[in-house]
Design an enzyme around this catalytic site. Sequence first.
Site, short mmCIF file in Angstrom:
data_model
loop_
_atom_site.label_atom_id
_atom_site.label_comp_id
_atom_site.label_asym_id
_atom_site.label_seq_id
_atom_site.Cartn_x
_atom_site.Cartn_y
_atom_site.Cartn_z
N ASP A 25 0.87 -1.18 0.00
CA ASP A 25 0.00 0.00 0.00
C ASP A 25 0.91 1.22 0.00
O ASP A 25 1.49 1.58 1.03
CB ASP A 25 -0.91 -0.04 1.24
CG ASP A 25 -1.76 1.24 1.38
OD1 ASP A 25 -1.67 2.11 0.50
OD2 ASP A 25 -2.50 1.33 2.37
N LYS A 87 3.29 11.09 -3.50
CA LYS A 87 2.15 10.53 -4.24
C LYS A 87 1.25 11.63 -4.82
O LYS A 87 0.58 11.43 -5.82
CB LYS A 87 1.35 9.63 -3.30
CG LYS A 87 0.27 8.79 -3.97
CD LYS A 87 -0.34 7.86 -2.93
CE LYS A 87 -1.48 7.04 -3.51
NZ LYS A 87 -2.06 6.14 -2.46
N GLU A 186 -7.23 0.61 -4.46
CA GLU A 186 -7.22 0.52 -3.00
C GLU A 186 -8.57 0.05 -2.43
O GLU A 186 -8.59 -0.86 -1.60
CB GLU A 186 -6.81 1.87 -2.40
CG GLU A 186 -5.31 2.14 -2.61
CD GLU A 186 -4.91 3.59 -2.46
OE1 GLU A 186 -5.74 4.40 -2.00
OE2 GLU A 186 -3.76 3.92 -2.79
N ASP A 212 -13.07 5.44 1.07
CA ASP A 212 -11.63 5.38 1.36
C ASP A 212 -11.03 6.79 1.35
O ASP A 212 -10.76 7.35 0.28
CB ASP A 212 -10.97 4.48 0.30
CG ASP A 212 -9.46 4.37 0.49
OD1 ASP A 212 -8.91 5.01 1.40
OD2 ASP A 212 -8.83 3.62 -0.28
#
Lengths: 628, 185
Positions: A25, A87, A186, A212
């Site tokens: 992850d 990211k 994800e 999420d």
Amino acid sequence: MPLLQIAEPGQSAAPHQHRLAAGIDLGTTNSLVATVRSGVAETLPDAQGRHLLPSVVRFSAAAAPVVGYPAQAAALDDPLNTIASAKRLIGRGLAEVKQLGGRLPYVFVNPDAAVPRIRTAGGDLTPVEVSAEILKTLAQRAQDTLGGPLAGVVITVPAYFDDAQRQATKDAATLAGLNVFRLLSEPTAAAVAYSLDHADAGTAEGIHAIYDLGGGTFDISILRLTRGVYEVLAAGGDSALGGDDFDRILAQWALEQAGVSDGADHRTLRQAMQAACTAKEQLSSAPTADLMLTLPDGRQWSATLDRAAFEGLIDPLIDRSLAACRRALRDARVSVPEVDAVVLVGGSTRVPRVRERVAALFGRPPLANIDPDRVVAIGAAIQADLLAGNRPGDDLLLLDVIPLSLGIETMGGLVERLIPRNSTIPVARAQTFTTFKDGQTAMAIHVLQGERDLVDDCRSLARFELRGIPPLVAGAARIQVSFEIDADGLLRVAASELTSGVTARVEVKPSYGLTDGEIAAMLSDSRQHAGEDQLARRVREERVEAQRVLESLRAALTRDGDALLDTAERTRIEDAMTALAATLNSIDAKRIGDARRALEQACGRYVERRMNQSIQSAMAGQRVDAFE
Amino acid sequence: MNFAMLDFSKNYFELFELPLGFTVDAKRLAERYRTLQAVTHPDRYVVAADHEKRVSLQASTQVNEAYRTLKDPLARARYLLSLHTGDPGTDSETSKDGAFLMEQMELRETLAEAQSSPNPHAAVARVLTHLAEQSAALDKELAGLFADPTPANLTSAREIVRKLQFLDKCRRDAEDLEGLIDGRY
């Protein structure tokens, strides 16, 4: 050769062979790695017992990059060389990042370039290289725990990541020397972890909404689970919305209150962000939180914030996430009462206000019984284990979608959509266009991603030109543009002129990605540093691969070679096998690889026939089921 | 589609082992889709040779395309037209039914006014319900026509497909509007 496994469902071709695999992850603020051991998927801790790895990398001139907690600790003192939240930058241009995320405490080199580079003491670095350092650290942790090299990894990406962001993530893995089994959304990973967790209770079947909210991205996925098969019905979200934004809005509030919102330096910005993050965490359990800052002029500033004021600040951000939820429900053609379970994922769903408002939207309390920080990595590990072939007999299958529509520019700055959002992948679509001028011999193809009708409102993924079109009157040429999206959600575009057969083909990377050449250069750099004998390693890998192909092909031929092949085809395959076997002692990796590819080529029709046979026998099973 | 099929002789109905026609058993379609993907999906070939990966990618893509086509009534009707007549070509033609076109214009006006109405959500929902009812009635007609695909019936079916395209475009616009209204509050 997994086609062998299909002939005998539930039986691995080589049952003794267990491949080491891990799920990663790669988060905005924190990253994790998990693997399946003795049938249980678990996240892996570092030597100090910490499971989370802060997604922070510190670069210096003399030493190797430092990743994780020590880098995070240095962020205040060395802000320009310590890169956090890479990211947010990956697969994006700088202008875009600034527009989305406000101020960034780094120095950018040549800010107008497609791929922004950050100036550090360790060199000018792209976000891809920063992410690669995090991936290396996690992979090393997995290899140390498992005691061997990884056959492959599953890396999770936000469901709402566009093509450029996915491609950049895969590039980072390549740079880290990892074999990527699959990029996995994800929320889908989280759904896998949850359904296995609830499998015994029999509550897993049905429609799930996965909310999420991570550090820097928000995803909503609506999935339907039927007997081990997950179909993503719709994915939506915002790839620039996350808990970091809660911190940022709170930090901005603090700086405004302290009267330094305009003149804050890097250090003060960082300090304000950290104070905001701490206050946010306190407010999850306490009614008030105190913020303290040392201002650029040396003054101390402090204030108390209560929960109601905090919630007033973050509510507009939560609103954005809920609007995305409603759209995803519409796209999935699912009404709120039809949703069987709502699952919370991501550290930012710990904020009570988020839970409260998600519960209000869906009319039911959301599930959060698996640690929202770890659930994605756990799901990724299960999928990695499955893809590695370590779970024979498991019928788990994930059918994912692309989150954003894909199209090309047509006349007048308009976008013609070829593949609509929420199409199940892999998917391919083609459309024919024509020339609009007499004698036109070239056509520019501009590939776009997004939901808006105007080119300027969509994400530009690539531009290329089809040349050599025969000069004809306007409207006579027939130019076919085809889009292919693979199971990782990555796009490939080809164009050809049908009357003459002129063809152009691109992997969609150029606009915001690194070119293959840049990646190759980075790889050779890092290999020189690594010092390992790459040539010897490649020869070893090619030999293993060649032996694997030969072994499984022999078994296949024994089973059904006579039934599926005529003598000439069989001779061609056997000759190619002999040729490959003759290269096995060679020290030339390319020679072995070429022979293997030649063999695979010779097996073309055979593989297709076996696939057809597999389909036949699966459908025969269906017919039996239908009569029961 | 121009992508390599595994078996060129098979149409989508044959691939899913369903009877050729407009009426499709949705439950069986979904079950067979899952079965076909379980065999063809690239996730089953991650550690396979490159050529096997390519075959799997093509097959899985084909199964997705077939499923999408058979699942959606409009796509299914267009596909049936192309199977029967070799031409789904309804893109550039419009319906010639004056009363139908008039009704569509009115529906468009209602939609345009919905945004400024006191309860925009309810106004759009009414349009969507109306569209769904109209589509369902046309679907029923199509089922009858494709059950007996004479040239005359296929000509009638083509006209209905044109109407369905109208309704589908209007539905998508209504849904986009719903999203727009949603974003405002």
